[in-house]
Design an enzyme around this catalytic site. Structure first.
Site, PDB file in Angstrom:
ATOM      1  N   ARG A   1       0.841  -1.214   0.000  1.00  0.00           N
ATOM      2  CA  ARG A   1       0.000   0.000   0.000  1.00  0.00           C
ATOM      3  C   ARG A   1       0.870   1.255   0.000  1.00  0.00           C
ATOM      4  O   ARG A   1       0.534   2.262  -0.601  1.00  0.00           O
ATOM      5  CB  ARG A   1      -0.981  -0.002   1.180  1.00  0.00           C
ATOM      6  CG  ARG A   1      -1.753   1.322   1.306  1.00  0.00           C
ATOM      7  CD  ARG A   1      -3.070   1.220   2.050  1.00  0.00           C
ATOM      8  NE  ARG A   1      -3.016   0.507   3.312  1.00  0.00           N
ATOM      9  CZ  ARG A   1      -2.366   0.944   4.409  1.00  0.00           C
ATOM     10  NH1 ARG A   1      -1.733   2.089   4.402  1.00  0.00           N
ATOM     11  NH2 ARG A   1      -2.366   0.211   5.504  1.00  0.00           N
TER      12      ARG A   1
ATOM     13  N   TYR B   1     -15.623  16.926 -16.008  1.00  0.00           N
ATOM     14  CA  TYR B   1     -15.969  15.508 -15.931  1.00  0.00           C
ATOM     15  C   TYR B   1     -16.969  15.315 -14.790  1.00  0.00           C
ATOM     16  O   TYR B   1     -16.677  15.680 -13.653  1.00  0.00           O
ATOM     17  CB  TYR B   1     -14.717  14.653 -15.724  1.00  0.00           C
ATOM     18  CG  TYR B   1     -15.077  13.209 -15.496  1.00  0.00           C
ATOM     19  CD1 TYR B   1     -15.592  12.435 -16.546  1.00  0.00           C
ATOM     20  CD2 TYR B   1     -14.973  12.625 -14.247  1.00  0.00           C
ATOM     21  CE1 TYR B   1     -15.978  11.134 -16.343  1.00  0.00           C
ATOM     22  CE2 TYR B   1     -15.363  11.313 -14.038  1.00  0.00           C
ATOM     23  CZ  TYR B   1     -15.855  10.567 -15.093  1.00  0.00           C
ATOM     24  OH  TYR B   1     -16.238   9.273 -14.879  1.00  0.00           O
TER      25      TYR B   1
ATOM     26  N   ASP C   1      -6.570  18.485 -15.486  1.00  0.00           N
ATOM     27  CA  ASP C   1      -6.987  17.146 -15.917  1.00  0.00           C
ATOM     28  C   ASP C   1      -6.579  17.025 -17.389  1.00  0.00           C
ATOM     29  O   ASP C   1      -7.164  17.661 -18.262  1.00  0.00           O
ATOM     30  CB  ASP C   1      -8.505  16.996 -15.721  1.00  0.00           C
ATOM     31  CG  ASP C   1      -9.015  15.602 -16.064  1.00  0.00           C
ATOM     32  OD1 ASP C   1      -8.330  14.876 -16.801  1.00  0.00           O
ATOM     33  OD2 ASP C   1     -10.120  15.247 -15.593  1.00  0.00           O
TER      34      ASP C   1
ATOM     35  N   LYS D   1      -8.170   5.630 -19.474  1.00  0.00           N
ATOM     36  CA  LYS D   1      -8.513   6.038 -20.834  1.00  0.00           C
ATOM     37  C   LYS D   1      -7.361   5.747 -21.813  1.00  0.00           C
ATOM     38  O   LYS D   1      -6.983   4.606 -21.962  1.00  0.00           O
ATOM     39  CB  LYS D   1      -8.929   7.510 -20.828  1.00  0.00           C
ATOM     40  CG  LYS D   1      -9.961   7.843 -19.731  1.00  0.00           C
ATOM     41  CD  LYS D   1     -11.300   7.136 -19.913  1.00  0.00           C
ATOM     42  CE  LYS D   1     -12.206   7.227 -18.703  1.00  0.00           C
ATOM     43  NZ  LYS D   1     -12.477   8.580 -18.222  1.00  0.00           N
TER      44      LYS D   1
HETATM   45  C1  LIG Z   1     -12.876   9.143 -17.068  1.00  0.00           C
HETATM   46  C2  LIG Z   1     -12.444  10.480 -16.667  1.00  0.00           C
HETATM   47  C3  LIG Z   1     -12.163  10.779 -15.320  1.00  0.00           C
HETATM   48  C4  LIG Z   1     -12.388   9.775 -14.203  1.00  0.00           C
HETATM   49  O1  LIG Z   1     -11.530   8.680 -14.282  1.00  0.00           O
HETATM   50  P1  LIG Z   1     -11.902   7.211 -13.735  1.00  0.00           P
HETATM   51  O2  LIG Z   1     -10.674   6.433 -14.061  1.00  0.00           O
HETATM   52  O3  LIG Z   1     -13.132   6.775 -14.456  1.00  0.00           O
HETATM   53  O4  LIG Z   1     -12.148   7.321 -12.259  1.00  0.00           O
HETATM   54  C5  LIG Z   1     -11.712  12.054 -15.034  1.00  0.00           C
HETATM   55  N1  LIG Z   1     -11.551  12.991 -15.978  1.00  0.00           N
HETATM   56  C6  LIG Z   1     -11.816  12.738 -17.269  1.00  0.00           C
HETATM   57  C7  LIG Z   1     -11.615  13.828 -18.273  1.00  0.00           C
HETATM   58  C8  LIG Z   1     -12.272  11.496 -17.668  1.00  0.00           C
HETATM   59  O5  LIG Z   1     -12.555  11.256 -18.958  1.00  0.00           O
END
Ligand SMILES: *Cc1c(COP(=O)(O)O)cnc(C)c1O
Length: 366
Positions: free
Chosen positions: A42, A94, A165, A190
């Site tokens: 962890r 998001y 982000d 992603k």
């Molecule tokens: C999918 C996504 C997230 C969240 O990520 P998870 O891995 O689903 O928790 C945050 N920001 C953007 C732009 C995303 O496309």
């Protein structure tokens, strides 16, 4: 090292005396105590160290922290802020992270959601207790573009942190730390994972700081960490990221151009189209426009659903960034409080042959 070389070589930490070419998966949760040893998975693990190493190299940061999801990564930033902080966040954000600010941090922090393409609105939102400006560019699902350099200028004048982000752009096309941001956040689920089979998230910091130490503490005490298997698969995927992104972008550009000229399409949202509101800013801060686009369908939500139901190669599913194309009507996924137009369809453009994708859409729209 250039980016393709970093992607292949920076995610490897070999400790095995057999010197395997590929780093093995270290499944052990615990390590024998000795000088400088790891202690407990962890807190740290060789596969996570390798993943964090390649992520910080790709974003030109000093350190990285990997999490079990993108949401967990974002949440660690808000958890590391002192209680009572004010955050400025984008209006097109998001939805899962927006929900954290609205629901989980209600009563702990305050948030103002502003249109980040309006720099005056960003300045005007600053209060005495503002600590952080959160950027998402291009944004999900409207592909709105924020001028990172300009927001950083506003933030630095007021002594605020900037986090970005960078999920849609990926480190291949945009490096917010080079443009002045303090932190970068990714949903590694992603494009970085790229095959729709790993959930993960990450933060990368430009400089180690007291605030960063707090984030690292949230990571290992909070415990939302990725497994060694997740880390292994991510470092493996990242090796092909630069080449996948070039192809995602090429296919997305071709689809966006086709859709823009189609009579059944109202409007296309893709930052690589000169008609897009954010095109000029995008071109000044991105080296490519990535693989996600949205469009609104003539005739409303019903026609959009009908189109989706007719497609062969675009799976009607949420998420993005995988090798396979995905499509969804976004408002239906975001729920009743969604502000996304009801006839807006978001497409994650995959790596299938572009001719097959174009023909499929052509037939679907007919
Ligand atoms: C999918 C996504 C997230 C969240 O990520 P998870 O891995 O689903 O928790 C945050 N920001 C953007 C732009 C995303 O496309």
């Amino acid at each position: 090292m250039k980016i393709e070389t970093i992607a292949i070589h920076a995610g490897t930490i070999i400790t095995d005396s057999n010197r395997p070419a590929i780093q093995p998966i270290t499944t052990s949760t615990t390590f024998e105590h000795h000088e400088g040893s790891l202690i407990y998975t962890r807190a740290n693990n060789p596969n996570r160290m390798a993943l964090e190493q390649v992520l910080s190299r790709l974003e030109n940061g000093e350190d990285a922290a990997a999490f079990s999801s993108g949401n967990a990564a974002a949440m660690a930033v808000y958890q590391a802020l002192p209680a009572g902080s004010h955050i400025i966040a984008p209006d097109d954000m998001y939805h899962g992270i927006k929900k954290q600010l609205v629901e989980i941090f209600k009563g702990i922090h305050e948030t103002s959601f502003v249109d980040m393409s309006d720099l005056q609105a960003v300045s005007d939102a600053i209060r005495e207790n503002t600590k952080l400006i959160w950027i998402e560019t291009p944004s999900n699902p409207l592909l709105k573009v924020t001028d990172i350099r300009a927001v950083v200028r506003i933030a630095k004048n007021a002594g605020l942190l900037v986090a970005c982000d960078n999920t849609f752009a990926t480190p291949i096309f945009q490096n917010p730390l080079d443009l002045g941001a303090d932190l970068v956040m990714h949903s590694t689920t992603k494009f970085l994972g790229g095959h729709s089979d790993v959930l993960g998230g990450a933060l990368v910091t430009k400089k180690k700081s007291e605030f960063w130490e707090k984030i690292k503490m949230v990571q290992h005490v909070g415990g939302a960490v990725p497994s060694p298997f997740d880390c292994y698969f991510l470092t493996r995927s990242i090796k092909t990221l630069p080449y996948r992104m070039k192809a995602h972008q090429q296919n997305a550009m071709a689809l966006a151009t086709f859709l823009e000229n189609h009579p059944k399409v109202e409007k296309v949202f893709y930052p690589g189209l000169p008609s897009h509101d954010g095109y000029e800013v995008a071109a000044s801060q991105m080296s490519g426009f990535s693989g996600v686009l949205s469009f609104t369908v003539v005739g409303g939500a019903e026609k959009a659903d009908h189109l989706i139901s007719k497609l062969k190669f675009f799976t009607n599913a949420t998420s993005l960034g995988g090798v396979e194309s995905l499509i969804e009507r976004r408002a239906a996924v975001e729920g009743p409080d969604s502000q996304t137009p009801s006839n807006l369809v978001r497409v994650s453009v995959g790596l299938e042959n572009i001719q097959d994708l174009l023909e499929d859409l052509e037939k679907g729209l007919a």
